[in-house]
Design an enzyme around this catalytic site. Sequence first.
Site: not given
Length: 280
Positions: A31, A37
Site C-alpha cells: 500500500g 507502484h
Amino acid sequence: MKIVRSVNRMFKISSAARRAGRRIGFVPTMGALHQGHLSLIRAARRENDLVVVSIFVNPLQFGPKEDFKKYPRAFSRDKRLCRDEKVDFVFSPPADEIYPEDFKTAVLVKGLSDLLCGSSRPGHFQGVATVVSKLFNIVSADTAYFGQKDAQQTVIIRQMVRDLNIPVKIRVMPIVREKDGLAMSSRNIYLSSRERQDARVLPEALKLAKVLMQSGQQDSRVLINRMRKLILRKKNAKIDYIAVVDGKTLRPLKKVSSGCLILAAVFFGRTRLIDNLIAA
Ligand code: PAF
C-alpha cells in the site's frame, strides 16, 4: 473494482479466472501507493486480462525495531488510485487471514537473504519470501510485477520461483524517480525537508558511478570510494552499504561488468533509503 478480504474468496476468483483462460497480472504491494507502484499496475493492465493488486503490510518482514506500526497506511487513497488504473481486484486481507494462529511455515532463500539489506535487516527477506509465496499460491497469477528499486528482493523472488517451481512469470519494471532523481518509495514521506534535500545525493552517487564507468573505470573499489566520498559530503548521511555485485548471485565483484548491480543503502536521519543501477 472489488475489494477482497478473504483468502478463500481470492483463491476462488483467481482459480475461476484461470480456468476461463483469462491471464492474471498480479502486483503485490504494502500500500501507500506511489508512481512506482502505478507503473507496475499499468504494465499489468497492458499485458493481462485481469489485474489483482494486493495491499498487505506484512508484519513478518519488519524487524522488532523497525517501522511496522508507523508504516504509512492509506487505504482509501490506494483504492481510488487502483480504481483509476482499472484494477479488477484489490486483495487486502487482515493479518490473521494470512497468518492464522497456527501458522508455522517460513520460506528462506539461502545465501541471498542474509547479505546486503539482509545483513542489516535480519529476517526481512524470509518474511518477504514467505508472504510472496503465499500470495502467489492464493492469486495464481500468470505474471507478477516488481520494481527494480528493490533489486535484492527481485533476485530472491526469481530464485524462489525457480527453486519451488512456482508457475508465475516475474517481470521487473524500471525504477520510477522524482524529478530530482530520488527513487520513489513509500518511506520518502518520513524524510524531513533537510533530509529530503540531502537524499538527492543517493541517485547522484549512482550517476557518478555511471559516468566513471562510461569513462572506462571498471574497478569496483574506485567506484565505491568515489560514491562514498560524495555521499559523506552530507553530514547527516550514514552509509549502510555500497556494493558492486553480480546481478544474479549478488556476489561482490572486483570489476564491473555489463548486467552487474551497483547498490547502495544510506540512512538520512532515521530513514534508510535504497537505490541501485544496472551496469550497461
Ligand atoms: O515490495 C514490497 O512492497 C513488499 O516487500 C512485498 C513484495 C509486497 C511483500 O510484502
